[in-house]
Design a protein around this motif. Structure first.
Motif, PDB file in Angstrom:
ATOM      1  N   VAL A 100      14.070  -8.327  -5.783  1.00  0.00           N
ATOM      2  CA  VAL A 100      13.117  -8.133  -7.009  1.00  0.00           C
ATOM      3  C   VAL A 100      11.813  -8.756  -7.024  1.00  0.00           C
ATOM      4  N   GLU A 101      11.491  -9.838  -6.181  1.00  0.00           N
ATOM      5  CA  GLU A 101       9.992 -10.077  -6.002  1.00  0.00           C
ATOM      6  C   GLU A 101       9.385  -8.853  -5.324  1.00  0.00           C
ATOM      7  N   MET A 102       9.889  -8.460  -4.068  1.00  0.00           N
ATOM      8  CA  MET A 102       9.389  -7.451  -3.567  1.00  0.00           C
ATOM      9  C   MET A 102       9.041  -6.121  -4.048  1.00  0.00           C
ATOM     10  N   GLU A 103      10.096  -5.677  -5.062  1.00  0.00           N
ATOM     11  CA  GLU A 103       9.993  -4.615  -5.941  1.00  0.00           C
ATOM     12  C   GLU A 103       8.717  -4.703  -6.676  1.00  0.00           C
ATOM     13  N   ARG A 104       8.592  -6.048  -7.521  1.00  0.00           N
ATOM     14  CA  ARG A 104       7.445  -6.243  -8.342  1.00  0.00           C
ATOM     15  C   ARG A 104       6.168  -6.168  -7.632  1.00  0.00           C
ATOM     16  N   ILE A 105       6.103  -6.866  -6.316  1.00  0.00           N
ATOM     17  CA  ILE A 105       4.903  -6.748  -5.849  1.00  0.00           C
ATOM     18  C   ILE A 105       4.516  -5.384  -5.632  1.00  0.00           C
ATOM     19  N   ALA A 106       5.294  -4.441  -4.822  1.00  0.00           N
ATOM     20  CA  ALA A 106       5.235  -3.042  -4.541  1.00  0.00           C
ATOM     21  C   ALA A 106       4.743  -2.409  -5.895  1.00  0.00           C
ATOM     22  N   GLU A 107       5.440  -2.525  -7.010  1.00  0.00           N
ATOM     23  CA  GLU A 107       4.920  -1.834  -8.040  1.00  0.00           C
ATOM     24  C   GLU A 107       3.478  -2.363  -8.560  1.00  0.00           C
ATOM     25  N   SER A 108       3.220  -3.436  -8.366  1.00  0.00           N
ATOM     26  CA  SER A 108       1.754  -3.873  -8.752  1.00  0.00           C
ATOM     27  C   SER A 108       0.729  -3.208  -7.887  1.00  0.00           C
ATOM     28  N   PHE A 109       1.065  -2.774  -6.667  1.00  0.00           N
ATOM     29  CA  PHE A 109       0.280  -1.795  -5.747  1.00  0.00           C
ATOM     30  C   PHE A 109       0.309  -0.538  -6.010  1.00  0.00           C
ATOM     31  N   GLY A 110       1.129  -0.048  -6.959  1.00  0.00           N
ATOM     32  CA  GLY A 110       1.543   1.369  -7.450  1.00  0.00           C
ATOM     33  C   GLY A 110       2.388   2.090  -6.391  1.00  0.00           C
ATOM     34  N   ILE A 111       3.242   1.304  -5.683  1.00  0.00           N
ATOM     35  CA  ILE A 111       4.378   1.992  -4.827  1.00  0.00           C
ATOM     36  C   ILE A 111       5.621   2.161  -5.704  1.00  0.00           C
ATOM     37  N   ASP A 112       6.112   3.326  -5.663  1.00  0.00           N
ATOM     38  CA  ASP A 112       7.470   3.716  -6.321  1.00  0.00           C
ATOM     39  C   ASP A 112       8.666   2.956  -5.547  1.00  0.00           C
ATOM     40  N   THR A 113       9.249   2.342  -6.345  1.00  0.00           N
ATOM     41  CA  THR A 113      10.567   1.601  -5.874  1.00  0.00           C
ATOM     42  C   THR A 113      11.806   2.101  -6.562  1.00  0.00           C
ATOM     43  N   THR A 114      11.732   3.237  -6.945  1.00  0.00           N
ATOM     44  CA  THR A 114      13.145   3.853  -7.373  1.00  0.00           C
ATOM     45  C   THR A 114      13.629   4.384  -6.404  1.00  0.00           C
ATOM     46  N   LEU A 115      15.085   4.599  -6.401  1.00  0.00           N
ATOM     47  CA  LEU A 115      15.538   5.443  -5.211  1.00  0.00           C
ATOM     48  C   LEU A 115      15.653   6.712  -5.278  1.00  0.00           C
ATOM     49  N   GLY A 116      15.455   7.397  -4.094  1.00  0.00           N
ATOM     50  CA  GLY A 116      15.294   8.854  -4.098  1.00  0.00           C
ATOM     51  C   GLY A 116      13.656   9.164  -4.110  1.00  0.00           C
ATOM     52  N   SER A 117      12.812   8.020  -3.897  1.00  0.00           N
ATOM     53  CA  SER A 117      11.379   8.504  -3.884  1.00  0.00           C
ATOM     54  C   SER A 117      11.269   9.314  -2.608  1.00  0.00           C
ATOM     55  N   PRO A 118      10.033  10.231  -2.513  1.00  0.00           N
ATOM     56  CA  PRO A 118       9.697  11.128  -1.447  1.00  0.00           C
ATOM     57  C   PRO A 118       9.658  10.078  -0.027  1.00  0.00           C
ATOM     58  N   ARG A 119       9.392   9.076  -0.042  1.00  0.00           N
ATOM     59  CA  ARG A 119       9.135   8.125   1.042  1.00  0.00           C
ATOM     60  C   ARG A 119      10.477   7.724   1.700  1.00  0.00           C
TER      61      ARG A 119
END
Length: 176
Positions: A155-174
């Motif tokens: 949860v914390e890693m996803e929150r941090i990633a989102e704060s940097f504009g990184i998409d954390t949803t499943l199935g994202s292009p990366r």
């Protein structure tokens, strides 16, 4: 780990109070009482009240057994030589999540009291870059276990990633 073990054993040898009295003080004053856990002066005074000074440990069965145990450990260390003095550190780049805040609303305060301070619900973390050798000790805290539960870290890693504009949803292009 040996250092942690030795520190705990020496603290046990220095205890003035019964386990019940110590638990009562910690619970009533520290967790649900009127004293903030970060009040360093109060904590120092509590330790002085609960522990004999390090150089004035009373003679007891436990103290004698501890001295015998330490003698055996010294003998074992000397027989092993320097083979065990190799420092082991985690590999790679380390991003450490430092607890920098706590939500103060009623619900989170209630959870903290009900769980004797062992919940990290409402905690706020900030990522910082650390060196590998910064992790040469184990710090014990009331939330040690819950801080490292995979679901909390995720949860914390996803929150941090989102704060940097990184998409954390499943199935994202990366993820492809």
């Amino acid at each position: 780990m040996e250092r942690l073990r030795d520190e705990v054993l020496h603290l046990i040898a220095r205890v003035r109070l019964s386990k019940y009295e110590i638990a009562q003080r910690i619970f009533w004053h520290g967790v649900c009482g009127d004293v903030e856990l970060g009040d360093l002066d109060f904590l120092i005074q509590q330790n002085e009240d609960m522990l004999h000074p390090p150089n004035d440990v009373p003679d007891s069965d436990f103290a004698r057994e501890l001295a015998r145990f330490e003698t055996m450990q010294r003998e074992r260390r000397s027989s092993r030589g320097t083979a065990r003095s190799v420092g082991l550190y985690p590999p790679g780049n380390i991003t450490h999540l430092v607890k920098t805040g706590q939500s103060k609303d009623c619900l989170h305060g209630c959870v903290g009291c009900i769980t004797c301070g062992a919940s990290n619900v409402g905690s706020e973390y900030t990522p910082i870059q650390k060196e590998n050798d910064d992790f040469n000790e184990i710090e014990i805290s009331p939330t040690l276990w819950t801080d490292h539960f995979p679901n909390r870290v995720c949860v914390e890693m996803e929150r941090i990633a989102e704060s940097f504009g990184i998409d954390t949803t499943l199935g994202s292009p990366r993820d492809c």
